[in-house]
Motif scaffolding. Structure first.
Motif, PDB file in Angstrom:
ATOM      1  N   LYS A  99      84.592  21.329 128.086  1.00 21.62           N
ATOM      2  CA  LYS A  99      83.389  21.654 128.858  1.00 21.62           C
ATOM      3  C   LYS A  99      83.563  21.360 130.350  1.00 21.62           C
ATOM      4  O   LYS A  99      82.908  21.989 131.195  1.00 21.62           O
ATOM      5  CB  LYS A  99      82.189  20.858 128.318  1.00 21.62           C
ATOM      6  N   LYS A 103      82.027  23.436 133.398  1.00 20.11           N
ATOM      7  CA  LYS A 103      81.029  22.855 134.304  1.00 20.11           C
ATOM      8  C   LYS A 103      81.420  23.087 135.754  1.00 20.11           C
ATOM      9  O   LYS A 103      80.578  23.420 136.603  1.00 20.11           O
ATOM     10  CB  LYS A 103      80.896  21.360 134.029  1.00 20.11           C
ATOM     11  N   GLU A 109      74.595  24.412 130.683  1.00 16.90           N
ATOM     12  CA  GLU A 109      74.956  23.483 129.618  1.00 16.90           C
ATOM     13  C   GLU A 109      75.101  24.206 128.282  1.00 16.90           C
ATOM     14  O   GLU A 109      76.028  23.928 127.503  1.00 16.90           O
ATOM     15  CB  GLU A 109      73.906  22.373 129.512  1.00 16.90           C
ATOM     16  N   GLN A 112      78.344  26.155 128.318  1.00 17.29           N
ATOM     17  CA  GLN A 112      79.458  25.202 128.220  1.00 17.29           C
ATOM     18  C   GLN A 112      79.694  24.800 126.765  1.00 17.29           C
ATOM     19  O   GLN A 112      80.823  24.826 126.264  1.00 17.29           O
ATOM     20  CB  GLN A 112      79.160  23.953 129.041  1.00 17.29           C
ATOM     21  N   GLU A 113      78.615  24.430 126.101  1.00 15.94           N
ATOM     22  CA  GLU A 113      78.693  23.973 124.712  1.00 15.94           C
ATOM     23  C   GLU A 113      79.205  25.094 123.804  1.00 15.94           C
ATOM     24  O   GLU A 113      80.112  24.884 122.982  1.00 15.94           O
ATOM     25  CB  GLU A 113      77.304  23.526 124.246  1.00 15.94           C
TER      26      GLU A 113
END
Length: 248
Positions: A99, A103, A109, A112-113
């Motif tokens: 991640k 980022k 978020e 990213q996950e």
């Protein structure tokens, strides 16, 4: 074929014990879009230095690297690197390591996950997302590094002897994974290796560098059919041809 990179007359000199040592001397070659290009040569010929210059992590004394119409003079978001010694953050989990690069590229978020989990699955690390580097084997650490590189939208993947610190069985498995994932991502890949058979197994073209100061000694087109049979006469013939070109 479309040109992805142009390396033009790159030279680099370092200071060592009050002496000037030339690592690279007027290196020029092109990198074709979508190809896997291997760079091989004796120890100390400047292979890793050349990769850092291509990545924008080091500056040449003369010459330039051009990506499309842009000269690379600083880290380029379209170029990413897989290191020999993993370069993972020890305080982050496997998932957090992947991640991190996303980022830095400004993804939300949620993205990213999603992307990090997807690429950890792709490299065979489902179930290891919450493990820290100290809990992973060498091969698993390098898989995290590969996932971190592939999770970004980088067009060009630089690999600095990524399999050299692994045992033979793990290295073989990772080479197979690389070829499978290459078809999925269609990246342009530059691989530095010290193994002639590894270069022939993976690469479309192979560049041989001279001993220090590194310059281009020869460029070989690799037309062996994939998957490549490492026991074939054609494979051994190309090993001999390239080995004779390498001077130590």
């Amino acid at each position: 074929m479309v040109e992805a990179l142009r390396i033009e007359k790159i030279s680099k000199t370092f200071k060592e014990e009050n002496k000037s040592v030339t690592a690279l001397n007027k290196i020029s070659f092109d990198v074709r879009q979508g190809e896997l290009l291997a760079i091989i040569g004796p120890s100390g010929c400047g292979k890793s230095t050349l990769l850092k210059i291509i990545a924008g992590l080091a500056k040449p004394d003369s010459g330039f690297v051009r990506h499309k119409s842009r000269i690379i003079a600083e880290p380029n978001p379209k170029v990413t690197m897989v290191f020999q010694h993993f370069a993972l953050f020890p305080w982050l989990t496997a998932l957090e390591n992947v991640k991190f690069g996303l980022k830095m590229r400004g993804l939300s978020e949620n993205l990213q996950e999603k992307n990090a989990r997807q690429w950890l699955r792709e490299v065979g690390l489902r179930g290891s997302e919450d493990k820290h580097p100290r809990e992973l084997s060498g091969g698993m650490k390098q898989r995290v590094g590969l996932a971190r590189a592939l999770a970004t939208d980088a067009e060009i993947l630089l690999m600095d002897e990524p399999f050299s610190s692994l045992d033979a069985f793990t290295a073989h498995a990772l080479r197979q994974d690389l070829m499978r994932l290459r078809l999925k991502k269609k990246n342009t890949i530059i691989l530095v290796t010290h193994l002639v058979d590894e270069a022939i197994e993976l690469a479309d073209r192979i560049i041989v560098l001279t001993p220090r100061p590194g310059s281009v000694a020869a460029i070989f087109e690799n037309k062996l059919k994939r998957p490549r049979n490492k026991r074939s006469k054609e494979f051994f013939r190309l090993v001999d041809k390239i080995t004779k070109t390498i001077r130590f």
